[in-house]
Design a protein around this motif. Structure first.
Motif, short mmCIF file in Angstrom:
data_model
loop_
_atom_site.label_atom_id
_atom_site.label_comp_id
_atom_site.label_asym_id
_atom_site.label_seq_id
_atom_site.Cartn_x
_atom_site.Cartn_y
_atom_site.Cartn_z
N THR A 1 0.83 -1.20 0.00
CA THR A 1 0.00 0.00 0.00
C THR A 1 0.87 1.25 0.00
O THR A 1 0.54 2.25 -0.65
N GLY A 2 1.97 1.18 0.72
CA GLY A 2 2.83 2.35 0.80
C GLY A 2 3.48 2.71 -0.52
O GLY A 2 3.83 3.86 -0.75
N SER A 3 3.65 1.74 -1.42
CA SER A 3 4.32 2.00 -2.69
C SER A 3 3.35 2.08 -3.85
O SER A 3 3.77 2.22 -4.98
N THR A 4 2.06 1.95 -3.61
CA THR A 4 1.06 2.02 -4.68
C THR A 4 -0.09 2.90 -4.23
O THR A 4 -0.07 3.49 -3.15
N THR A 5 -1.10 2.98 -5.08
CA THR A 5 -2.30 3.77 -4.75
C THR A 5 -3.39 2.90 -4.13
O THR A 5 -4.54 3.30 -4.06
N LEU A 6 -3.05 1.70 -3.69
CA LEU A 6 -4.05 0.80 -3.10
C LEU A 6 -4.63 1.39 -1.82
O LEU A 6 -3.93 2.05 -1.04
N ILE A 7 -5.91 1.11 -1.63
CA ILE A 7 -6.60 1.57 -0.43
C ILE A 7 -6.85 0.38 0.48
O ILE A 7 -7.28 -0.68 0.02
N ARG A 8 -6.57 0.55 1.76
CA ARG A 8 -6.89 -0.50 2.73
C ARG A 8 -8.22 -0.14 3.38
O ARG A 8 -8.33 0.80 4.18
N TYR A 9 -9.26 -0.90 3.00
CA TYR A 9 -10.60 -0.64 3.50
C TYR A 9 -10.79 -1.33 4.85
O TYR A 9 -10.20 -2.37 5.14
N THR A 10 -11.65 -0.75 5.66
CA THR A 10 -12.03 -1.39 6.92
C THR A 10 -13.17 -2.36 6.67
O THR A 10 -13.87 -2.28 5.65
N ILE A 11 -13.39 -3.26 7.60
CA ILE A 11 -14.47 -4.22 7.45
C ILE A 11 -15.83 -3.51 7.47
O ILE A 11 -16.79 -3.94 6.82
N GLU A 12 -15.89 -2.37 8.17
CA GLU A 12 -17.13 -1.59 8.19
C GLU A 12 -17.42 -1.01 6.81
O GLU A 12 -18.58 -0.97 6.36
N ASP A 13 -16.36 -0.53 6.13
CA ASP A 13 -16.54 -0.01 4.76
C ASP A 13 -17.11 -1.09 3.84
O ASP A 13 -18.00 -0.84 3.02
N ILE A 14 -16.56 -2.30 4.00
CA ILE A 14 -16.97 -3.41 3.12
C ILE A 14 -18.42 -3.80 3.40
O ILE A 14 -19.21 -4.03 2.47
#
Length: 648
Positions: free
Chosen positions: A290-303
């Protein structure tokens, strides 16, 4: 008066009582006799054949094989090449003398009757008598002439690849080197012989390069596509061995059950510790991506909010790994969420791997990754979810084999666009990123179609990075029945051309509207690739095209696509093009090369059949339908593997 005289060879007896007149007549007779050459018994005999056909019978032994009638001619040609390689090894000559043609056919027919009685090779296969003695490639008759045509560097490359036991992955390296040599130097036209330019490098390699020689089992299978079944060992010895093995197994089982209960308790404790450690390592690895790309780490609540708490109404796909949900993010963006089921810490590595693979690629013909979610909740346990762009128009499988309304959209321009999109996406995976990526699971359901009918390659759960400089990756088999390349299915030998084989099968599905495995009415499964090859071999490639296509294209273009699909799904690895070459043939004016003959199985011996019951080796290709049966047997195992590997 009766005159007593006689003539023997170069001896004349004249009785003393004969007159001068009689002597005059006998003198004329003597002159005629001396001018007439003596009769020789060799003039009435056929010159013996220098080819040693008996080595075929010796190799097979006492187990007479059963050969399908449709493969006899192909087997006869390949077996002749093996015998000619033995002859080349002994005499440095590719073919026997012209005056031995008839005797060689007589000798070969006698051996052929041993394998397939009452089958006339020349009459039934269309072989001509002189073909067995005529040089079939650029008038090359002997070893010296062959070596004069080839550069030393090319020969050295073949020596490096072929001077070893040609079993497993070493076979493909050798055949690739030989095919490259033939394409570079031996491009003469066939003169009707049974051993044309395509066969010369293989005959030469078996004779002089491979130290084991043409009669070695691995060499016969690899270079001549023959599966030779050696004589059976003594049945009594086999019975003794079986009894010993059974006894040992029983002892091991009893001993194992005695300690199993104690060990299982200990193992459960260790697993709890490993799960905690693995979860920490996986999250930290994904955080680095994630730190080297534009990936988003979603929370389980978001999902949960995006999927309405994983509502069944939002499910748009199912697989061994779990379900795929349609979701809507807070900014009203529609996404697809792949939720791995039965997650455990032990499977976190495969989840992290898929995220890494998808995060490393960006291409219009690949499904784009938006982000991921890792979480552990008290009630739901391990949660591993991948979030990608939503492709709303379904998969290629849906359009080909779903409703008639969907299939009606697949006109020729649309099918061509999808084919080119698939090819561009795979070519990018193989050559557009470093290191290259081998997808391993190309199939119609993993080709998604957007609203503009642009193809997008999806599902990188089985993908592997190709090590730089390596000829192949050795790995356990994973994939889907009907799409798996033979060298990968049998030997676990994975290359970019394994993807090419799967692409060829999908392209045939796209062109024909038929599934990768089909039935032609006799109840036996048939590979679509085999059926399409039979159409091409019969000079009717357009028979492959879907008869229900609403709008067809130019016949020459459709025929070219069929040829590319058949070439890409060729069972021999060396014969397939690369994805770059496929793309040039489909999208440009690059011609389709001559499609090499497909290898035919030779012998289905008892030992091979016995092995095929308990193992998954090359012996299963020994029966005429061996590969088809093998793919069905694989299906059960692959399905179970998908279930297991679905654990993140």
């Amino acid at each position: 008066m009766l005159h007593h005289w006689y003539i023997s060879h170069h001896h004349l007896y004249i009785p003393p009582s004969m007159t001068i007149h009689h002597h005059h007549h006998l003198l004329l007779l003597l002159i005629l006799f001396l001018l007439t050459p003596p009769l020789s018994t060799s003039q009435n005999d056929t010159v013996s054949c220098p080819l040693n056909f008996d080595l075929l019978r010796r190799l097979v032994g006492s187990n007479r094989p059963s050969i399908d009638s449709s493969t006899v001619c192909r087997y006869a040609q390949q077996a002749l090449r093996l015998v000619e390689s033995d002859h080349l090894r002994r005499t440095s000559s590719f073919v026997p003398p012209p005056n031995t043609a008839e005797s060689c056919w007589t000798a070969y027919q006698a051996v052929s009757d041993y394998f397939y009685p009452n089958f006339d090779l020349r009459r039934n296969c269309g072989f001509q008598t002189n073909w067995i003695t005529v040089p079939g490639c650029m008038n090359i008759t002997n070893r010296q002439q062959f070596e004069n045509k080839i550069s030393n560097s090319s020969l050295n490359a073949v020596v490096s690849a072929c001077n070893q036991s040609l079993t497993g992955s070493s076979c493909s390296s050798c055949t690739v080197a030989l095919s490259n040599l033939q394409a570079s130097y031996l491009n003469g036209e066939s003169v009707g012989n049974l051993t044309d330019c395509r066969a010369y490098p293989f005959i030469y390699a078996a004779a002089f390069i491979n130290q084991l020689g043409p009669t070695d089992r691995g060499t016969a299978v690899c270079l001549f596509s023959l599966s030779i079944n050696f004589s059976k060992s003594n049945n009594k010895h086999k019975t003794v061995i079986i009894v010993i093995v059974i006894t040992v197994v029983i002892v091991i089982v009893l001993f194992g059950s005695a300690i199993g209960f104690w060990y299982s308790k200990r193992l459960k404790k260790l697993n709890r510790k490993r799960r905690k450690k693995a979860e920490i390592n996986t999250v930290s690895a994904l955080d680095s991506y994630t730190g080297s790309t534009t990936l988003i780490r979603y929370t389980i609540e978001d999902i949960k909010e995006a999927t309405r708490n994983f509502s069944r109404d939002n499910i748009i796909g199912r697989g061994g790994y779990g379900n795929v949900y349609r979701g809507v993010l807070p900014d009203d963006t529609e996404v697809a969420l792949k939720r791995f089921k039965n997650c455990s810490a032990a499977g976190d590595g495969s989840f992290a791997h898929e995220v890494e693979v998808i995060a490393s690629v960006r291409h219009v013909n690949l499904v784009a990754l938006r982000g991921y979610c890792t979480a552990t909740t008290p009630f739901e346990g391990y949660q591993r979810i991948i979030v990608t762009d939503l492709v709303k128009n379904g998969s290629l499988h849906d359009h080909l084999f779903g409703s008639e309304s969907l299939r009606a959209n697949l006109s020729w321009p649309v099918r061509r666009k999808i084919a080119l999109g698939m090819a561009r996406g795979l070519a990018y995976l193989h050559y557009g990123v470093q290191p290259g990526i081998i997808h391993r699971d190309i199939k119609a359901s993993n080709i998604l179609i957007d609203e503009n009918f642009e193809a997008k390659v999806a599902d990188f759960g089985l993908a592997k990075f190709a090590p730089e400089g390596a000829t192949h990756v050795s790995t356990r088999v994973a994939g889907t029945m009907g799409y798996v390349a033979p060298e990968y299915a049998l030997y676990g030998q994975l290359t970019e051309r394994s993807d090419v084989y799967s692409f060829g099968v999908v392209l045939l599905e796209l062109l024909s509207g038929k599934k990768a495995l089909l039935s032609l009415g006799d109840g036996q499964p048939v590979l679509l690739a085999d059926w399409a090859w039979s159409m091409v071999r019969n000079n009717t490639p357009l028979e492959v095209i879907d008869g229900g296509m609403a709008e067809c294209g130019p016949p020459e273009i459709m025929e070219k696509y069929v040829l590319v699909a058949v070439l890409s799904s060729h069972p021999q690895l060396y014969a397939r093009p690369t994805m770059d070459q496929v793309l040039k043939m489909l999208d440009m004016d690059f011609p389709v090369p001559t499609i090499p003959e497909r290898p035919m199985p030779l012998v289905a011996g008892i030992e091979d059949i016995e092995r095929s019951v308990s193992s998954t080796g090359s012996a299963q290709l020994s029966t005429p339908r061996g590969y088809q049966a093998y793919t069905f047997e694989m299906d059960v195992r692959l399905a179970s593997k998908e279930e297991e590997e679905g654990k993140c």
